[in-house]
Structure formats: C-alpha cells, structure tokens
Design a protein around this motif. Structure first.
Motif, mmCIF file in Angstrom:
data_model
loop_
_atom_site.group_PDB
_atom_site.id
_atom_site.type_symbol
_atom_site.label_atom_id
_atom_site.label_comp_id
_atom_site.label_asym_id
_atom_site.label_seq_id
_atom_site.Cartn_x
_atom_site.Cartn_y
_atom_site.Cartn_z
ATOM 1 N N ALA A 71 1.077 -1.148 0.006
ATOM 2 C CA ALA A 71 0.049 -0.012 0.091
ATOM 3 C C ALA A 71 0.974 1.209 -0.252
ATOM 4 O O ALA A 71 1.887 1.289 0.358
ATOM 5 C CB ALA A 71 -0.976 -0.113 1.310
ATOM 6 N N ASN A 72 -0.019 2.358 -0.562
ATOM 7 C CA ASN A 72 0.805 3.702 -0.780
ATOM 8 C C ASN A 72 -0.038 4.403 0.292
ATOM 9 O O ASN A 72 -1.223 4.757 -0.235
ATOM 10 C CB ASN A 72 0.882 4.286 -2.116
ATOM 11 C CG ASN A 72 1.723 5.403 -2.305
ATOM 12 O OD1 ASN A 72 1.735 6.188 -1.281
ATOM 13 N ND2 ASN A 72 2.216 5.601 -3.328
ATOM 14 N N PRO A 73 0.620 5.373 1.102
ATOM 15 C CA PRO A 73 -0.334 5.888 2.196
ATOM 16 C C PRO A 73 -1.018 7.168 1.526
ATOM 17 O O PRO A 73 -2.053 7.864 2.153
ATOM 18 C CB PRO A 73 0.601 6.579 3.245
ATOM 19 C CG PRO A 73 2.136 6.234 2.652
ATOM 20 C CD PRO A 73 1.928 5.399 1.847
ATOM 21 N N ASP A 74 -0.479 7.594 0.267
ATOM 22 C CA ASP A 74 -1.019 8.661 -0.450
ATOM 23 C C ASP A 74 -2.330 8.322 -0.961
ATOM 24 O O ASP A 74 -3.192 9.305 -1.155
ATOM 25 C CB ASP A 74 -0.097 9.066 -1.741
ATOM 26 C CG ASP A 74 1.152 9.924 -1.035
ATOM 27 O OD1 ASP A 74 1.042 10.213 0.342
ATOM 28 O OD2 ASP A 74 2.151 10.375 -1.704
ATOM 29 N N PHE A 75 -2.731 7.213 -1.232
ATOM 30 C CA PHE A 75 -4.034 6.900 -1.910
ATOM 31 C C PHE A 75 -4.716 5.611 -1.579
ATOM 32 O O PHE A 75 -3.784 4.679 -0.967
ATOM 33 C CB PHE A 75 -3.910 7.112 -3.315
ATOM 34 C CG PHE A 75 -3.066 6.215 -4.197
ATOM 35 C CD1 PHE A 75 -3.521 4.930 -4.515
ATOM 36 C CD2 PHE A 75 -1.858 6.422 -4.417
ATOM 37 C CE1 PHE A 75 -2.571 3.939 -5.085
ATOM 38 C CE2 PHE A 75 -0.728 5.741 -4.926
ATOM 39 C CZ PHE A 75 -1.190 4.340 -5.262
ATOM 40 N N ASN A 76 -5.868 5.416 -1.757
ATOM 41 C CA ASN A 76 -6.663 4.123 -1.419
ATOM 42 C C ASN A 76 -6.500 3.346 -2.799
ATOM 43 O O ASN A 76 -6.997 3.673 -3.887
ATOM 44 C CB ASN A 76 -7.979 4.490 -0.919
ATOM 45 C CG ASN A 76 -8.660 3.083 -1.018
ATOM 46 O OD1 ASN A 76 -8.826 2.400 -1.650
ATOM 47 N ND2 ASN A 76 -9.520 3.046 0.022
ATOM 48 N N THR A 77 -5.823 1.878 -2.583
ATOM 49 C CA THR A 77 -5.423 1.320 -3.851
ATOM 50 C C THR A 77 -6.662 0.947 -4.484
ATOM 51 O O THR A 77 -6.906 0.770 -5.630
ATOM 52 C CB THR A 77 -4.740 0.180 -3.257
ATOM 53 O OG1 THR A 77 -3.603 0.438 -2.400
ATOM 54 C CG2 THR A 77 -4.038 -0.740 -4.565
ATOM 55 N N PHE A 78 -7.797 0.385 -3.627
ATOM 56 C CA PHE A 78 -9.071 -0.082 -3.984
ATOM 57 C C PHE A 78 -9.589 0.932 -5.151
ATOM 58 O O PHE A 78 -9.999 1.065 -6.181
ATOM 59 C CB PHE A 78 -9.761 -0.297 -3.204
ATOM 60 C CG PHE A 78 -11.321 -1.012 -3.439
ATOM 61 C CD1 PHE A 78 -11.391 -2.104 -3.598
ATOM 62 C CD2 PHE A 78 -12.381 -0.140 -4.042
ATOM 63 C CE1 PHE A 78 -12.743 -2.699 -4.166
ATOM 64 C CE2 PHE A 78 -13.644 -0.436 -4.365
ATOM 65 C CZ PHE A 78 -13.782 -1.796 -4.518
ATOM 66 N N GLU A 79 -9.784 2.230 -4.577
ATOM 67 C CA GLU A 79 -10.628 3.231 -5.238
ATOM 68 C C GLU A 79 -9.452 3.526 -6.519
ATOM 69 O O GLU A 79 -10.180 3.783 -7.567
ATOM 70 C CB GLU A 79 -10.511 4.524 -4.293
ATOM 71 C CG GLU A 79 -11.859 4.613 -3.645
ATOM 72 C CD GLU A 79 -11.846 5.763 -2.605
ATOM 73 O OE1 GLU A 79 -11.142 6.803 -2.908
ATOM 74 O OE2 GLU A 79 -12.603 5.436 -1.785
ATOM 75 N N ALA A 80 -8.309 3.596 -6.314
ATOM 76 C CA ALA A 80 -7.549 4.039 -7.517
ATOM 77 C C ALA A 80 -7.796 3.057 -8.690
ATOM 78 O O ALA A 80 -7.937 3.606 -9.832
ATOM 79 C CB ALA A 80 -6.146 4.034 -7.184
ATOM 80 N N ILE A 81 -7.704 1.806 -8.480
ATOM 81 C CA ILE A 81 -7.856 0.943 -9.727
ATOM 82 C C ILE A 81 -9.267 1.221 -10.391
ATOM 83 O O ILE A 81 -9.134 0.958 -11.460
ATOM 84 C CB ILE A 81 -8.090 -0.705 -9.071
ATOM 85 C CG1 ILE A 81 -6.720 -1.074 -8.373
ATOM 86 C CG2 ILE A 81 -8.312 -1.708 -9.999
ATOM 87 C CD1 ILE A 81 -6.741 -2.492 -7.802
ATOM 88 N N THR A 82 -10.183 1.538 -9.663
ATOM 89 C CA THR A 82 -11.623 1.893 -10.391
ATOM 90 C C THR A 82 -11.410 3.089 -11.040
ATOM 91 O O THR A 82 -12.203 3.545 -12.085
ATOM 92 C CB THR A 82 -12.563 1.675 -9.413
ATOM 93 O OG1 THR A 82 -12.507 2.603 -8.414
ATOM 94 C CG2 THR A 82 -12.932 0.294 -8.905
ATOM 95 N N ASN A 83 -10.660 3.987 -10.742
ATOM 96 C CA ASN A 83 -10.481 5.417 -11.163
ATOM 97 C C ASN A 83 -9.510 5.612 -12.440
ATOM 98 O O ASN A 83 -9.505 6.741 -12.914
ATOM 99 C CB ASN A 83 -10.361 6.330 -10.203
ATOM 100 C CG ASN A 83 -11.553 6.427 -9.467
ATOM 101 O OD1 ASN A 83 -12.619 6.375 -9.901
ATOM 102 N ND2 ASN A 83 -11.413 6.746 -8.035
ATOM 103 N N LEU A 84 -8.425 4.525 -12.638
ATOM 104 C CA LEU A 84 -7.507 4.758 -13.564
ATOM 105 C C LEU A 84 -8.092 4.973 -15.208
ATOM 106 O O LEU A 84 -8.948 4.634 -15.437
ATOM 107 C CB LEU A 84 -6.581 3.476 -13.602
ATOM 108 C CG LEU A 84 -6.019 3.234 -12.462
ATOM 109 C CD1 LEU A 84 -5.452 1.737 -12.391
ATOM 110 C CD2 LEU A 84 -4.674 4.004 -12.129
#
Ligand SMILES: Nc1ncnc2c1ncn2[C@@H]1O[C@H](COP(=O)(O)OP(=O)(O)OP(=O)(O)O)[C@@H](O)[C@H]1O
Ligand SMILES: [Mg+2]
Length: 510
Positions: free
Chosen positions: A350-363
């Motif tokens: 994990a990267n503290p800067d963003f939520n991995t789950f959300e990022a995957i759906t917003n790429l």
C-alpha cells in the motif's frame, strides 16, 4: 534513463502532478510479472512498451498476438498528438520512434513462419491435456510412449501416433500382459480424439523441422533482442491448443536451458497473454507442474509475464511468484467485481497517499498501478503511473508489411517446408509388409509341400538356387535388415541419448 532498467512511465502525486520515473530493473526481469486490466485499458500497449524495452536492452522476447494489434511493434510509430503529449507528461525526452526487430510465427503457417513440435517433444501429459483425455486414456497414452521408446519408433507427426495406436490395438493382449490394462475401446477413444486434433490444425503443428528454442532467443548484429510474435487470432479459437502450445514452449525452455542463477538481465522474456486459459479447468497435477516450472525457470534466466483481465485468473501459488505488476483499470459495479478489485488491491504494497481499491477503479486509459521489484528484490510501494507511449506503431501491420518482414526474417527458409523423415509410421508400414511377406512365404511353402515338392519357376531371376523358400527368406531378411538399419539410424539421430521425461512429461534432450 538508466541502462539497467526499462522506463515504464511516471507516477503522480495526489494532486496529479509529476512524481517520479517508474521503471523495471532488468536484473529482476526473470522474477516474472503480471499485466492486468479490463478491456481497452492499455494492457497491449503496456506489453508493447515492455517488449520494446527488453528488445532494446538486448533481451529476446516471445509473445502471442491475440488480436493482431501487437504486430505494430515491427513498424516505426507515428508522432500523433496524444502520444507526444503523453511523452511530455511522463518526461520522456527525447521521445524517439523506432521499430523493433520482429520474427513472425504462426502454427498454421499463414501469418508467420510455421512453428512445429514433434509428438515426442510434446509428451503424453501435455498431449492428454490437448486431447482432453480421461485418466485411463492418459494411462494408455503413457504406455504407447513407453513402447515407442523401447521399440525405437520415432513419434514425430500425427500419423506416427495414429499408426502406433493401430499397432497397439492389434497387440492389446500382449501389451496388457506386460504393462497393464490396454483395451481396444480406450485406444479407439484416443484415436478419435486424435482425429479431432488433426482437424484443428494438428497435422500442421506436429512434425519437423521442429522449433529450435535458440531461434526464439536470437539477438541481432546490432545487439537488440529479437521479438518473436506468435499469431494467435486463429489459434485462440481453440483455447486448449493455444494454452498447451505455450505451456509446451515454456517446458522446452525449462528443459533445455542451463541454470545461470540470477543474471544481469534475462536471457528471454516470455509473455503469456490470455493467461486464464492456461489455468481454466487445468487438472491439479498440471497446475502443480506449471507452478513448478514458473518457479524454477527463473534460475534459467527466463522471465514470464502473464497478461489477463484480473489477478484472480491466476492461481495464488503462481501469483505469489510474479514480482513485477502493472494493474490497469477494473470496473467494480457488481459485488463480484468489487470482490475482484479488492483482491487485486490487496496484492500491492500500500501507498499511504491513496486508497488502492479506489485507484484501480478510477484509472484512465494507459494508466496503471505499478509495483516492481526494487533493490534487494523487495516489491516497491504501489504508484499511480502514466504509462509511456510506445516507440512502435499502436495497431496492426498490414498484410504487405508483414509479408516483407517474413521474407526477410533471420529464420526465412528454415521452417517453411515440412519434412517427413522416416519414423514410426513408415517403420510400422514396413513391418506390416514384412509380416505379409512372411505369411505369403509360409503359404507358398505349404502349397509347395502339398504339391509334393514341386518348385515354382524363379521369375525374379538371380541366384535363387536354393529354391523358392530360400529366395523368400532372403527377401524377408532384406526387408528386416532395412527396417533394422532405419531403426538404428533413427536411434542414432534422435533417440540414442537417454530418454528422460521432463517435468511436464515432454522429452528431455540432455
Ligand atoms: N501507454 C499508452 N500511451 C498512449 N496511449 C495508450 C497507452 N495505453 C493505451 N493507450 C490507448 O488506449 C488504447 C487501448 O489500449 P490497449 O489496446 O492496450 O488496451 P487492452 O487493454 O489491450 O484492450 P483489450 O483487452 O481490448 O485487448 C490504445 O489503442 C491507445 O490508443
Ligand atoms: Mg489488448
């Protein structure tokens, strides 16, 4: 850009500004990888960027081209606005267009050089998978291979295996006594599956000249690695042939290449597109071996990159070995999709800067979550990354462009014509002729005996002074002798070395 890595693109800060260059270290190219994402999110372009990068670094690459759009890697790209903009966004300067050196291959011999394997090389385990045999039928096929080994019968093409099966059915009783149960119906079932395989292109695929793996491991005089592209659009219509073929190729590499530990850069990188086909419905025994091959092939300097829609497509034991990850966007509308995204997210550091789950759906398109192996082989913290634009064309070559490259390829003329040398089919035919001659001799002798020792005139001419019986015996010896010689010849050329069935049951040549 450092020469010890492949530039993938640039990651972004939470406010969307430039963060840093993201790259893949060549020395960890053999630690395998995974490219995932929904349709149209950028997987093929990412594959192209990686293949171009490896090739430029002197590493040969093998990949399958499912839609034909990867073939554009062989042509120089055009400076389109969106590509130039992307290059600027990721600080790729200079952004040069270039074509990669490509060898096209095609099992059907239409869109590339024919690629073949012999039946022996494929081995009983993979053949059984290819023909979807039951366990009992697989047992019979194993016995068939054993008999071929023992009796010096070369199994090269489909008719070799067909004729061996006919022979085995005829000798079912004797063989059952020696090896265990071989019934005519089970042999018959294999023969029928073989017919199906034949119609699906098996006749073209099985035979000689078989692919030499050194031909997919070439580097050009300019030091760049050759990119081997397997046309897979037609092949994909038979997913089992597609996946078994690639698996065979992997096992060949595994069997033939020496151990080299952890090299500076891989000796070959193998991209396995539509990887879920490999694992779908695969029996557990096969899965275990795939897992083994993937684990062990690393020390032979071969990197394997799987491409699929979702990381869930890959079994956990294999997934755990894939060090370099590029995750493009996934949808998460249904609970099932959400679950898949969650699993995908959980595989990253994990990267503290963003939520991995959300990022995957917003790429966005051509954007991905990237984590590669950093120094000491530790996975890097996941980064939201804009993937760089490729140097080659995005999209397919036209037929003329492709044909020109095929004609000028470094393997032109080596594989184009099929060769049919003496093997099981021819030998068994000769044996059948021999048996017939013997039977005729016996009949003639019986006739001669019953006519009170009258001799038939010698129409053949020559020294048949010993009478018809002697002549026939001489004839028989000639046939037998010829058969023997060809067995010895075949044994000398291909079977003389110890026969060891490799990890996937294919023929090891060491
Ligand atoms: N790194 C990139 N730079 C610039 N454009 C890109 C990049 N990646 C993707 N694109 C654009 O997005 C399009 C679709 O990408 P691509 O063909 O790689 O998707 P895909 O995931 O392979 O789709 P499919 O599952 O249908 O094969 C490309 O044709 C290109 O226009
Ligand atoms: Mg694609």
């Amino acid at each position: 850009m450092a020469a010890d890595s492949i530039f993938l693109g640039a990651s972004r800060k939470p406010d969307d500004s430039y963060n840093q260059a993201e790259s893949l270290l060549l020395k960890f190219g053999n630690r395998h990888g995974l490219i995932t994402g929904a349709t149209g999110t950028g997987k093929t372009v990412t594959l192209q960027v990686l293949a171009e990068g490896f090739s430029a670094a002197g590493v040969p690459v093998f990949c399958s081209d499912i839609k034909g759009d990867l073939s554009g890697i062989a042509a120089k790209g055009e400076e389109k606005d969106f590509l130039v903009k992307r290059a600027a966004d990721v600080k790729l300067d200079p952004y040069t267009m270039a074509s990669a050196p490509v060898i096209f291959w095609d099992i059907f011999g239409e869109q590339g050089h024919p690629i073949r394997a012999t039946i022996s090389e494929m081995g009983p385990l993979l053949l059984s998978r290819l023909m979807n045999l039951t366990e009992a039928q697989e047992g019979v096929l194993n016995i068939a291979f054993k008999i071929a080994d023992e009796e010096g019968l070369l199994l090269l093409d489909m008719k070799d295996l067909q004729s061996l099966l006919v022979n085995i059915a005829e000798r079912a009783e004797e063989i059952s006594a020696r090896y265990g149960n071989v019934t005519k119906p089970s042999v018959g079932a294999i023969q029928r599956s073989l017919l199906v395989l034949e119609q699906q292109g098996g006749t073209k695929f099985f035979g000689e000249p078989a692919l030499k793996i050194t031909d997919i491991m070439r580097t050009g005089t300019d030091g760049r690695g050759q990119v081997s592209i397997l046309a897979a659009d037609k092949l994909m219509m038979n997913p089992r042939l597609y996946s078994t073929f690639l698996l065979w190729l992997l096992s060949e590499l595994f069997e033939e290449l020496p151990e080299i530990g952890d090299p500076e850069k891989p000796r070959l990188v193998f991209f396995f597109d539509e990887a879920h086909l490999l694992f779908n419905e695969a029996p557990k025994a096969l899965l275990t071996r795939v897992e083994q091959v993937v684990r062990l092939i690393r020390s032979k300097g071969v990197g394997v990159f799987f491409i699929s829609q979702n990381p869930l497509d890959v079994p956990e034991t294999v997934l755990a070995q894939l060090g370099n990850r590029v995750q493009h966007a996934l949808r998460a509308y249904t609970p099932r999709e959400q679950n898949a995204v969650k699993t995908a997210a959980d595989t990253f550091r994990a990267n503290p800067d963003f939520n991995t789950f959300e990022a995957i759906t917003n790429l966005g398109t051509g954007e991905a979550l990237v984590s590669t192996l950093a120094e000491k082989g530790v996975p890097s913290m996941v980064q939201r990354t804009l993937i760089r634009p490729p140097s080659g064309r995005i999209g397919p070559l036209n037929i003329d462009e492709r044909q020109k490259l095929i004609n000028a390829s470094p393997v032109a003329g080596i594989y184009d014509e099929m060769v049919d040398r003496e093997s099981a089919y021819e030998l068994l035919q000769k044996k059948a002729v021999q048996t017939k001659t013997e039977e005729e001799a016996q009949t003639q002798q019986a006739e001669a005996d019953s006519t009170g020792g009258w001799k038939l005139p010698d129409f053949l001419g020559g020294e048949t002074k010993t009478g018809p019986r002697g002549g026939q015996i001489r004839g028989r010896q000639t046939v037998a002798e010829a058969a023997m010689k060809s067995v010895v010849r075949s044994v000398g050329s291909s079977l003389g070395r110890a026969l060891v069935r490799g990890i996937l049951g294919s023929l090891s040549k060491r």
